[in-house]
Structures are given as structure tokens and as C-alpha cells.
Design an enzyme around this catalytic site. Structure first.
Site, PDB file in Angstrom:
ATOM      1  N   THR A 108      -3.056   0.557 -10.364  1.00 43.56           N
ATOM      2  CA  THR A 108      -2.198   0.853 -11.521  1.00 43.56           C
ATOM      3  C   THR A 108      -0.914   0.201 -11.137  1.00 43.56           C
ATOM      4  O   THR A 108      -0.096   0.584 -10.210  1.00 43.56           O
ATOM      5  CB  THR A 108      -2.336   2.276 -11.725  1.00 43.56           C
ATOM      6  OG1 THR A 108      -3.301   2.719 -11.927  1.00 43.56           O
ATOM      7  CG2 THR A 108      -1.214   2.535 -13.002  1.00 43.56           C
ATOM      8  N   LYS A 182      -4.527   1.488 -18.945  1.00 45.79           N
ATOM      9  CA  LYS A 182      -4.516   2.578 -17.884  1.00 45.79           C
ATOM     10  C   LYS A 182      -3.237   3.344 -17.943  1.00 45.79           C
ATOM     11  O   LYS A 182      -3.464   4.399 -17.774  1.00 45.79           O
ATOM     12  CB  LYS A 182      -4.722   1.801 -16.484  1.00 45.79           C
ATOM     13  CG  LYS A 182      -4.344   2.864 -15.286  1.00 45.79           C
ATOM     14  CD  LYS A 182      -5.561   3.818 -15.288  1.00 45.79           C
ATOM     15  CE  LYS A 182      -5.225   4.917 -14.086  1.00 45.79           C
ATOM     16  NZ  LYS A 182      -5.664   4.714 -12.847  1.00 45.79           N
ATOM     17  N   LYS A 250       4.363   7.473  -9.500  1.00 45.18           N
ATOM     18  CA  LYS A 250       4.900   6.292  -9.827  1.00 45.18           C
ATOM     19  C   LYS A 250       4.496   5.700 -11.157  1.00 45.18           C
ATOM     20  O   LYS A 250       5.056   4.999 -11.696  1.00 45.18           O
ATOM     21  CB  LYS A 250       4.136   5.226  -8.471  1.00 45.18           C
ATOM     22  CG  LYS A 250       3.993   3.864  -8.806  1.00 45.18           C
ATOM     23  CD  LYS A 250       2.833   3.345  -9.433  1.00 45.18           C
ATOM     24  CE  LYS A 250       1.628   3.430  -8.485  1.00 45.18           C
ATOM     25  NZ  LYS A 250       0.512   2.972  -9.016  1.00 45.18           N
TER      26      LYS A 250
END
Length: 317
Positions: A108, A182, A250
Site C-alpha cells: 500500500t 486500497k 502510514k
């Protein structure tokens, strides 16, 4: 590698794998079990030992992986890691990939970085697909991941025999679109996890048996994948990472930056990110995302664990 008209198979396609963490190790193992020749790189060779025992070959750089592979998968921690293992001019995978080879980044990461890698690959006569996944450690182990892909549809279609060994593939559009999908997935999960943990806190304060509570709501409108995967883990104080808090922070940070670029206000996302940041501040970044309940326990000065222990004592008496 197979010519354009031939389907990919273990007899005509050699694979590379970069990153053997919680997700990567299980995912790579499915390719080995299917009979593919796989060359792997991870910064610590011992972390690849289970794959080496299954027949994988270890090399000392992403460039060396690519030099022996037709399709190179990567799933690492952060965008900076992605940039290093793929684009570094001396050791990166692209520098060792033959023309016609394919890079598949399943980390990701930033959509803009996915587009940058795609452009660099095209300039080298290669191909690139961004293919982040959802489903956590269980999905990785059971080969039931959702795979969100961006890039040329023809390339994704050719890679389908490989993706099918890992889960179910969804084509979302051009370069970076897999990453955008995502990130949307993470926005949804963030608020869902907040709701799951807040519901448990409410049920606790109301004096409900938490196992009965989860069982009751799981079959109604409150049922969710997050509840199925993490409800009992929370009650059992099992905070082992299927997906690290550090990595989720993150992801949510990337989401917030993209929101800023879009001029989009998502207050639920911002709240969830702040709660997860508080876990990092308490040194809990290596726990799983279900550890969010710890932040809410501290906020309310209560513990679901103490209620569970208290109930156990009452039953024994």
C-alpha cells in the site's frame, strides 16, 4: 516469459519476490506450492528461511531478483522502501529486469509513486502493475485476498493465473488506480474499527456479556469483516499483528494527503488516524490494528480485560 499469446504457467515464467513479512511470506508460499520457480530477496535472509525450505532461491539484492525473473512481486513497508527496492539505479529491481518483464508492487503506497514506477518501467521496455491487497494475515494464509490492480488491463489479464493463487483480482483502471482503491478500503476499515471498539466499550459499560454481545450483533446490520476477524481477538487480548499499527498509520497518512490534494474533508478518517497515532506514541506500533481498543480504554480509564476477569471470578464464586 510466455509470449503475448501464451498463458503464464510454471513452465514458461520465472517469478521474483521482494519482502517476506507478515503478508509476503504466506503469499509467496502459494506460488511455490503451485510449482513456480521463485527467487526471493529480504533484508534479513533468515526471515526467508521458511520459503527457502520450500525451494525458493535467495539473492542479495532486488536487482539480482529481477535478473532471474520474468515477473517480480514486491510487498514491503513504506513508500520509501518501494522506491528503494524498485527504482534505486544500482540495486533496484527495475535496473535488473529484462525488457518485457513485469513489476507488481503489492505494497500500500502513494498513487503518484505507482504512476512514476509505471512510467519508468515503460521507458525501460517493461511493464508495471500496482496491486495492493486487503484481507490481512488470514487472507494471505488462505489465499483469499482482495487484489486491487492499476495499470494496463491487458497486463493484469495476463497475470491473472498468478493473482488467482493469492486471491481475487479486481481491475480498477490505469496506473495508481489500484492504490486509490486500497486507500478507499483503508478509509472504510478505519471508521469500521473505531465503531467496533466503541461498541464494545459501550456494551462493557452497560454490563453486557461481551461474547454474547458480539455473537448477537454479528448476524445483524452491524456485522462486518472487521468484527469477524478481530472481535474475538480483542476480547482475548490478542493484539498480534495481522496488519501493523505502524503500517496503518502510514496508510491513513497517505489517505489524508490525497484528501488534501482533492480538497476533500473526511473527519472520520482524521479521527481514526489520531487514535492510531496515540498507539504509536505509547510504543504500540508493532501491535495489530485491533489494538485500537487500548487507546479507547485509556481515554475512558476502563479495561475490557478487567470486566472479563471480574465476570470469571463471579462465576467461580
Amino acid at each position: 516469459m510466455a509470449t503475448t499469446g501464451d498463458p503464464i504457467s510454471k513452465s514458461n515464467t520465472k517469478l521474483g519476490w521482494i519482502g517476506t513479512g507478515v503478508m509476503g511470506s504466506s503469499m509467496c508460499s502459494h506460488l511455490l506450492k503451485a510449482g513456480y520457480t521463485v527467487t526471493v530477496f529480504t533484508r534479513t535472509q533468515s526471515k526467508a528461511q521458511s520459503l527457502l525450505s520450500m525451494g525458493a532461491h535467495w539473492v542479495d539484492s532486488p536487482r539480482s531478483v529481477a535478473a532471474q525473473s520474468d515477473v517480480v512481486f514486491s510487498i514491503v513497508g513504506y513508500p520509501s522502501d518501494v522506491r528503494h527496492v524498485i527504482l534505486d539505479p544500482n540495486t533496484g529491481a527495475l535496473s535488473g529486469l529484462r525488457p518485457g518483464g513485469v513489476l507488481v508492487d503489492m505494497t500500500t503506497s502513494d498513487p503518484s509513486l505507482a504512476s512514476e514506477i509505471h512510467a519508468a518501467a515503460n521507458s525501460a521496455g517493461c511493464f508495471s502493475v500496482d496491486a495492493p491487497v486487503s484481507g490481512g494475515d488470514r487472507g494471505a494464509r488462505s489465499a483469499s485476498l482482495s487484489i486491487f490492480t492499476g495499470g494496463e488491463q491487458s497486463v493484469v489479464t495476463r497475470l491473472t493465473p498468478l493473482f488467482d493463487l493469492l486471491g481475487r483480482v479486481y481491475y480498477m483502471g490505469g496506473p495508481g488506480k489500484g492504490q486509490f482503491c486500497k486507500l478507499g478500503n483503508q478509509v472504510t476499515i478505519a471508521s469500521t474499527m473505531v465503531g467496533l471498539c466503541e461498541g464494545l466499550m459501550f456494551a462493557h459499560k452497560a454490563g453486557l456479556d461481551l461474547n454474547s454481545y458480539l455473537n448477537a450483533i454479528s448476524t445483524g446490520a452491524a456485522g462486518s469483516k472487521s468484527l469477524d476477524l478481530y472481535g474475538n481477538r480483542i476480547l482475548n487480548r490478542d493484539f498480534e499483528a495481522g496488519f501493523y499499527v505502524n503500517h496503518f498509520v502510514k496508510d491513513l497518512g497517505i489517505c489524508l494527503r490525497e484528501c488534501q490534494n482533492m480538497g476533500l474533508a473526511l473527519p472520520g478518517l482524521a479521527l481514526a488516524q489520531q487514535l492510531y497515532l496515540s498507539l504509536k506514541a505509547h510504543g504500540e506500533g508493532d501491535l495489530g490494528t485491533q489494538a485500537l481498543v487500548l487507546a479507547l480504554e485509556r481515554l475512558n480509564n476502563i479495561s475490557l480485560e478487567s470486566k472479563k476477569s471480574h465476570s470469571k471470578v463471579e462465576k467461580e464464586v
